[in-house]
Scaffold this active site. Sequence first.
Site, PDB file in Angstrom:
ATOM      1  NE  ARG A  30      -3.949  -1.723   2.249  1.00 27.19           N
ATOM      2  CZ  ARG A  30      -4.475  -2.365   1.535  1.00 27.19           C
ATOM      3  NH1 ARG A  30      -5.238  -2.072   0.268  1.00 27.19           N
ATOM      4  NH2 ARG A  30      -5.113  -3.575   0.770  1.00 27.19           N
ATOM      5  CG  ASP A  31       1.363   5.778  -2.165  1.00 25.28           C
ATOM      6  OD1 ASP A  31       1.727   5.429  -3.155  1.00 25.28           O
ATOM      7  OD2 ASP A  31       1.401   6.023  -1.744  1.00 25.28           O
ATOM      8  CB  ILE A  32       3.485   5.687   2.944  1.00 23.81           C
ATOM      9  CG1 ILE A  32       4.022   6.071   4.066  1.00 23.81           C
ATOM     10  CG2 ILE A  32       3.492   6.722   2.057  1.00 23.81           C
ATOM     11  CD1 ILE A  32       5.259   5.886   4.776  1.00 23.81           C
ATOM     12  CD  GLU A  96       7.225  13.051  -5.184  1.00 19.73           C
ATOM     13  OE1 GLU A  96       6.884  12.205  -4.771  1.00 19.73           O
ATOM     14  OE2 GLU A  96       6.469  13.886  -5.317  1.00 19.73           O
ATOM     15  CB  VAL A  97      10.535   6.502  -5.691  1.00 17.02           C
ATOM     16  CG1 VAL A  97      10.889   5.333  -5.339  1.00 17.02           C
ATOM     17  CG2 VAL A  97       9.660   7.078  -4.437  1.00 17.02           C
ATOM     18  CG  HIS A 101       6.055   2.964  -8.764  1.00 19.15           C
ATOM     19  ND1 HIS A 101       7.796   3.919  -8.262  1.00 19.15           N
ATOM     20  CD2 HIS A 101       5.800   4.087  -8.501  1.00 19.15           C
ATOM     21  CE1 HIS A 101       7.125   5.278  -8.180  1.00 19.15           C
ATOM     22  NE2 HIS A 101       6.197   5.204  -7.987  1.00 19.15           N
ATOM     23  CG  HIS A 103       1.297   4.810  -8.563  1.00 21.16           C
ATOM     24  ND1 HIS A 103       1.585   6.017  -7.208  1.00 21.16           N
ATOM     25  CD2 HIS A 103       2.492   5.407  -9.769  1.00 21.16           C
ATOM     26  CE1 HIS A 103       2.445   6.685  -7.772  1.00 21.16           C
ATOM     27  NE2 HIS A 103       2.927   6.205  -8.412  1.00 21.16           N
TER      28      HIS A 103
END
Length: 116
Positions: A30-32, A96-97, A101, A103
Amino acid sequence: MTSDCLFCRIVAGEIPATVVHETDTTLAFRDIGPKAPVHVLVIPKAHHRDVATLAAADPALAGEVLAVAAAVARDEGLLEDGFRVIFNVGRDGGQEVFHVHAHVVGGHPLGPMVAR
Ligand code: 5GP
Ligand code: ZN
């Protein structure tokens, strides 16, 4: 494993994450900072910078990431009402990372595809 990469550190178990799906080659968590009721990130465990470099280096692994994104959408109950799979790439994409990934977002109407 890249020691200064946040998502490599999650793969290594050095940083906690709420994992919802795992295979030998992929991890979904899960995204923070969720932007929708469901917001899960799907990554290959191997470090690749973005979806373009992943697709060039290992298209089969890119396919596994997509298959897991679909499995997560199913498990989260998103198949009927729909969802979105997003790969941000680079500066204009708002990445940003820099560990690729997907989403997986859904759970309510998501609005326009991009801001104008
Ligand atoms: P990007 O902008 O690179 O496409 O998305 C990076 C995503 O990673 C953001 O949605 C952000 O909330 C998420 N994120 C950043 N740090 C962490 C973390 O430590 N754990 C988790 N689970 N997600 C994170
Ligand atoms: Zn990494």
